[in-house]
Design a protein around this motif. Sequence first.
Motif, PDB file in Angstrom:
ATOM      1  N   ASN A  10       0.815  -1.210   0.000  1.00  0.00           N
ATOM      2  CA  ASN A  10       0.000   0.000   0.000  1.00  0.00           C
ATOM      3  C   ASN A  10       0.850   1.262   0.000  1.00  0.00           C
ATOM      4  N   SER A  11       1.968   1.219   0.730  1.00  0.00           N
ATOM      5  CA  SER A  11       2.789   2.433   0.808  1.00  0.00           C
ATOM      6  C   SER A  11       3.259   2.833  -0.586  1.00  0.00           C
ATOM      7  N   ALA A  12       3.621   1.836  -1.393  1.00  0.00           N
ATOM      8  CA  ALA A  12       4.053   2.134  -2.757  1.00  0.00           C
ATOM      9  C   ALA A  12       2.888   2.674  -3.565  1.00  0.00           C
ATOM     10  N   LYS A  13       1.686   2.131  -3.320  1.00  0.00           N
ATOM     11  CA  LYS A  13       0.509   2.605  -4.051  1.00  0.00           C
ATOM     12  C   LYS A  13       0.207   4.050  -3.687  1.00  0.00           C
ATOM     13  N   PHE A  14       0.327   4.372  -2.388  1.00  0.00           N
ATOM     14  CA  PHE A  14       0.080   5.759  -1.971  1.00  0.00           C
ATOM     15  C   PHE A  14       1.063   6.688  -2.675  1.00  0.00           C
ATOM     16  N   GLN A  15       2.300   6.246  -2.670  1.00  0.00           N
ATOM     17  CA  GLN A  15       3.332   7.062  -3.310  1.00  0.00           C
ATOM     18  C   GLN A  15       2.976   7.302  -4.776  1.00  0.00           C
ATOM     19  N   LEU A  16       2.555   6.224  -5.453  1.00  0.00           N
ATOM     20  CA  LEU A  16       2.268   6.334  -6.881  1.00  0.00           C
ATOM     21  C   LEU A  16       0.951   7.065  -7.160  1.00  0.00           C
ATOM     22  N   SER A  17       0.122   7.232  -6.142  1.00  0.00           N
ATOM     23  CA  SER A  17      -1.153   7.928  -6.336  1.00  0.00           C
ATOM     24  C   SER A  17      -1.044   9.414  -6.068  1.00  0.00           C
ATOM     25  N   SER A  18       0.148   9.872  -5.681  1.00  0.00           N
ATOM     26  CA  SER A  18       0.272  11.244  -5.177  1.00  0.00           C
ATOM     27  C   SER A  18       0.509  12.263  -6.286  1.00  0.00           C
ATOM     28  N   PHE A  66      -0.742  11.641  -0.734  1.00  0.00           N
ATOM     29  CA  PHE A  66      -1.860  10.694  -0.634  1.00  0.00           C
ATOM     30  C   PHE A  66      -1.921  10.085   0.763  1.00  0.00           C
ATOM     31  N   ALA A  67      -0.754   9.610   1.229  1.00  0.00           N
ATOM     32  CA  ALA A  67      -0.735   8.990   2.538  1.00  0.00           C
ATOM     33  C   ALA A  67      -0.935  10.022   3.640  1.00  0.00           C
ATOM     34  N   GLY A  68      -0.328  11.209   3.481  1.00  0.00           N
ATOM     35  CA  GLY A  68      -0.315  12.175   4.567  1.00  0.00           C
ATOM     36  C   GLY A  68      -1.526  13.090   4.604  1.00  0.00           C
ATOM     37  N   SER A  69      -2.272  13.176   3.500  1.00  0.00           N
ATOM     38  CA  SER A  69      -3.326  14.184   3.473  1.00  0.00           C
ATOM     39  C   SER A  69      -4.611  13.674   2.829  1.00  0.00           C
ATOM     40  N   VAL A  70      -4.526  13.235   1.577  1.00  0.00           N
ATOM     41  CA  VAL A  70      -5.735  12.880   0.826  1.00  0.00           C
ATOM     42  C   VAL A  70      -6.480  11.727   1.494  1.00  0.00           C
ATOM     43  N   ARG A  71      -5.732  10.688   1.903  1.00  0.00           N
ATOM     44  CA  ARG A  71      -6.341   9.501   2.481  1.00  0.00           C
ATOM     45  C   ARG A  71      -7.105   9.855   3.765  1.00  0.00           C
ATOM     46  N   LYS A  72      -6.598  10.877   4.462  1.00  0.00           N
ATOM     47  CA  LYS A  72      -7.235  11.270   5.720  1.00  0.00           C
ATOM     48  C   LYS A  72      -8.319  12.320   5.503  1.00  0.00           C
ATOM     49  N   GLY A  73      -8.490  12.717   4.268  1.00  0.00           N
ATOM     50  CA  GLY A  73      -9.489  13.750   3.996  1.00  0.00           C
ATOM     51  C   GLY A  73      -9.012  15.143   4.370  1.00  0.00           C
ATOM     52  N   ASP A  74      -7.741  15.277   4.701  1.00  0.00           N
ATOM     53  CA  ASP A  74      -7.197  16.573   5.128  1.00  0.00           C
ATOM     54  C   ASP A  74      -6.744  17.415   3.941  1.00  0.00           C
ATOM     55  N   TYR A  75      -7.600  17.651   3.003  1.00  0.00           N
ATOM     56  CA  TYR A  75      -7.175  18.481   1.884  1.00  0.00           C
ATOM     57  C   TYR A  75      -8.378  19.256   1.359  1.00  0.00           C
ATOM     58  N   ARG A  76      -8.100  20.241   0.560  1.00  0.00           N
ATOM     59  CA  ARG A  76      -9.172  21.019  -0.014  1.00  0.00           C
ATOM     60  C   ARG A  76      -8.973  21.017  -1.527  1.00  0.00           C
ATOM     61  N   ALA A  77     -10.021  20.804  -2.282  1.00  0.00           N
ATOM     62  CA  ALA A  77      -9.912  20.805  -3.738  1.00  0.00           C
ATOM     63  C   ALA A  77     -10.894  21.817  -4.277  1.00  0.00           C
TER      64      ALA A  77
END
Lengths: 752, 697
Positions: free
Chosen positions: A104-112, A132-143
């Motif tokens: 998964n960590s590699a997938k997060f990296q590749l999804s960023s 992705f791992a640090g923000s998007v996955r947790k919903g901590d972002y604004r688009a």
Amino acid sequence: MKKQIPWSTILTTAIPLLIVSALIALLIVISSGSDITDTDPQVITPIEFTPSTNLADEDVLVAENDKFALWANLATTKITLYQKDNDTYFTSVPETLEEEDIKNSAKFQLSSLLTFRYSDRDSNAYNNQNCFAGSVRKGDYRAQQIENGVRFDFYFDNEGFLIPLEITLTQTGIKATVPLKDIRERSNRILLTGVTVLPNFGAARADTEGYMLLPDGSGMLADFSTRNFSYSQRIYGKDYAVISSTSSGSSQIARMPIYGIKRGNGAFLSVISSGAARAYVEANAPTTKSPYATVAARFVYREVMTVEVSQKTFESTQVNVFESSPCSLDAFTVEYLLCEEASYISMADSYRQYLQEYGMESLTEPRDALYVDLIGGVECQQSVLGIPVNRVLPVTDYAAATQILRQLRQAGVDNLQVSYQYWQQGGAEGKLTTTLDAEAALGGKRGLNQFLQYCQQEGIPLYLALNLTDMRRSQPGFLKTYAAAQSVRSEPVIAYDYYLSTFQQKTGGLPLYLLSPAIIPDAVEKVLPNLDNWSVAGYNVGTLGNKIYSDMGSRSIDRGAAEAIITTALSKLAGQSKLQLSAANAYAFPYADTITDVPLYTSGYLIETCQVPFYSMVMHGMAYMSSGDINGYLDSEHALLRILEAGVGLKYAFGWGNVAELSDTAISEYGYIQADRWLDHAAQQHQALREFLSAVSDRTMTAHILISKDVRYSEFDNGMGVYVNYSGQDVSYGDIVIPAGGYVLQLSKEGV
Amino acid sequence: MRKRLWCGMLAALLCIGMLWGVITPATAAENSSDSYTYDAEGNSQATPAPYQLKTVVWGAEAFGGVALKNPQDFFVDDDHNIYILDGENNRIVMLDRDYRFVKAITLSYNGEMVDISEASGIFVNRKHLYVADKKQAAVFVTDHQGNVELTIDAPPADKVEQGFVYAPSRVVVGTDDVIYIISANTYNGALQYDASGTFLGFFGSDSVLPTLTVRLNQIWRKILSDEAAAGLQRSVPISFAQFDIDSKNFLYTISSGTKTESGQVRRVNPSSVNVLLNENGEVATYGDLETWFNSQTNLDVVTNFIDVTIDDLGFFTLLDATRSRLFQYDSSTNLLYAFGVKGTQQGTFDKPVAVENQGDCILVLDAGLGGIHVLQPTVFGQGVRTAITLYNDGRYEDAAEYWERILSQDAYYALANIGMGKVHERTGNYALAMQYYRAGSDRDGYSSAFLAQREAFTRDNFLLILIGVIIMLSLVVVYTLYCDRHPINHYEIRISRKQMPLWCLRHPFRGFQEMRQENLHSLGATGIILAVWFLVSVLSTQLTAFHFNPTADEDLNIFVILAKTVGIYALFVLCNWAVATLADGRGKLSEIAAYAAYALLPYIVTQVALMVLSNIFSLEEAAFYNVIQTVGFMCTAAYLLIALREVHDYSLKTTLLTLVGTFLGMYFVLLIITIVYSMFAQLIGFLVMLYSELRLR
């Protein structure tokens, strides 16, 4: 007799004692206190942030024009760029990622869409995090949609950063921008050091047909199937003001802030349009853990240097030192130029069009010329009537310069482009050339005027070399220790030479200081009124076009700001005189009439599958170009093939005196310039190749075919072409036989 | 006052900070090279790259689908096929001359596979493969299919000393089928076996030469306690780290250990004598002459050779593990060039473990990369090798063409300059020959061309020279006659203060005595003498002919000369004054200064004479030169003795004793200066660190 102890004696004894005791007291105070860093408490500045909610997990069309369409999935932050005329897609996340059997960590990296690097003040390690791992996955972002695109604000709660990223559609593709003013850091201890934008844009599996174009030296290709290696290269080379303990092995510099991807029938070229001087291009070959080849630009937000300091225990240790303030630019920007065809020649076209949009003009007439560098003199110790004196040793004085050109003329070289190095007062170890004085040991003002007169009579364009960066001596207005760029320790930076054997720095001789970028404008202002002192065709600006460094001392000029300063300086010079630049970095391109010493080789990174003459491919038709000194290449026959493949002019460096005498001087690298050993050879070579080289000098390269790795064909827009064969065997291609280590010219005329 | 001082201190700190400075990477010139050689002064000097990368053979496909795993050794046979000992994969990989995979050989004995996972040495000839395995204490001799035909075991116990452990790490085989084996930690040399595996004896041992150090250590060992004695250098023969054999069955051996000392590499003939010597019959020092002291480990970082290979032309190449670098020497032990660098770019080595020749190419086995770097000579490298081969055959004129080409790329290359010097000397162009010899720092060659030029000059101008000599002689005769006619009554001459120095020079005993009696010494004259001495010293560094001038190519530091002349003089005068004050000497400081300076006159005169004569004598007549030098020196010593005796009114014995005292005093003063200086330097270093820490934290 009773002796009086004089006061002076008491003073001379007492003062050193006092000083030493004061120092010891100071030391005790310092070491008895707890660790110094603890006196610098952590300051927390909370970041206000409200994440977006209820984003639909679907691709939304955020911008469109007649060539492209840009979709974004606001829930996954995946973006997709569609190129209409050749029906290709590029996405920020590999399309087949879901199918991969990887962690998964590699997938997060590749999804960023963005990754970053940060460091703790107290530790020497740096950490990587992706959005992705640090923000998007947790919903901590604004688009949010913005004009012509989309903006994401990524909030990283663990690390305490807010990093925005804007992606907008342009007429040539897309543009990814990190507005630096909107970056927030929560703590003054955990610091953001680097940002990589769109790390996976155009990523491809090893079995995909295509390659990455990387900017090393002349330019190189790395196939997607390239072996397990990663590549990281700083644009415009290392910073002179950043400390490193020993010399690093010699390698080529990335002189253009670009990289590219060709995947199937689509291709794009990325140009780092803001922050190039603070960027690395980084590429990764596919591995089992992360089976995609990727290439992206990593920006240095804050420079980190490792500095050795002593501890309380008197053992030295290495600590991280951060640049005092983060990058001063407004934004880091990468522009993705989508190419019309999927090839590196089309990437070169895109970049050329990009440069022309920024003011570069096309050449209009061909130039038939043999380029010549004349090496003037160097200061060294000489014996005058048995007394050793430091004075300029003439290698090629003004009279000898005339002599060399005359001999070339006699050997049949009608057209020359001459640049005169170390002609000025003091020669090679001289001062900044602000006054443009002639050197007495080379013939003085009169001698130089005679030489210039000869050049004018014969119609030989002469470029006198300027030196506006390298200081070995002080001069009015430029005290070398003060005017020099400073390291993070606020010490003047010295460009040391290194021992070839031990890689340690060489001391002794006159240390070479680099003029602070903050003071370069002063030097330029001083030289401008003097440019008309000599009647020459123009000036060779030397290091100003290929050396870039920051000043990390109190003046605090980072490389981004330095780039702007140097660009302004060059534009001022170019406004008054024609400029010849050697091995120019991209920011200097618009000011070059001629670029000499065009990079023709690469450093040979293991990721490389093939070297290509991308640099000359881009510049063809916009600036006249010449090779480096042919007599200085390790293998001048091999270099000649490179020159032909790139279609650049021939250049030789000449010296007239006994060159063996240069062995212990500051210009000992010129052991190859003995004119009488090379003049005839140069003239013959020029004769043999002048028809081809002059015909292509102002043309663009229209085709570059890799018949095999060692056999290539270059073709120009007037139909002329050249086959070169680097291999040890004759190769036949169609009905053409290219001899081993040789070339075949295709001299078809225009319109054919 | 304090404030100004602090400012001064700060300024000093700043200056020192600059010295400590910042290191910046060298920018790479287009296609720049990492190769260098050492000049006559032992300074590294860049050369064009002698070899360039032809190809790198690596990855799994190149070796039959399995990547090499930490390979330890390889071998190139006479047909240029390559055998790689890929022990951890339990196989030997064979490549053909074009680096194409041929086969993987597994060792088997009676149908059972032999484990060679820790084998470290391989050798191949037409009949057999030889694999040395330390762990199994055996050298396996197999056919080319890998079937073990013979196992060479430890030598019989009665043939070796007690405690001998058989641990074969390397193996080579002569053309006469004699097998040589290096056993780790053996100091007796290589083990020698015949083709049938019978132990023949030890071979090529490094003998311990009874040098002075060894003798002294033996004496110390008897005096010291055991613990202290253990700290002394152990005078045991050095063991071999690696070896190779040439077509004449001479072994090239590398001593193990990382000490830079001469004779680390030896070419051993069948009678165990090292025949690897330079033109003067001396043993050379191999590897880097410049070293670096690593203050963190407290060790000098020096060359550590781990492999050697000889090619058909007699050039041998050494592999340095310290910096992943190759050194190539010719058969006269001249370093041609050092090249190669550690790194992860093409053409750099990751972890090189072995080197072999393949025709003109050099192959480097890289255990880190798991592959072979194939290096082929560049135009420059090929030129150097060809030129030297021709030169060694005495074909100087044929070599000239190559030397010229080398010089056109690298005007400083010493061997080429010397080669061209030889050519021009033979064709009678002595002036040019001297210029080339000088560029190549070849003093013997320079002197020989100089001699030839002098002889030519003498021949051409014989008449003029003859006339000159006759005139000189007649002048002498006339003067002698004049002196005879006008005898001087020496006892009536009154010498003025101004004439005194020259009078002392001509008549030391009488001169110094009269000077004392009449109090005729002059400080002005002292100053002039010192100034002249200093000037002559400076001039002689510049005007002494190249072949007599060891410092001709060095930059002159005027302060060093000043310290060597006036500095030493001042120190002598002060110390002598101090000693004499204790020993009832009568001389005042100013008197000692004057007398000592007057006594220096013969030395100055000799220096001038030598400066002139160096431009007349060749090195063949160096004996005359040296005699004059010695006479001048002794003369000065005698004058000094006379002068000091006179000035202090001493007996000869007291004079000698105070002189000894003076020299001791000078020694101590210098010692104290050194100590103070180093303490000061340490203080400064500490302050710099303090400053930077204050700034950075």
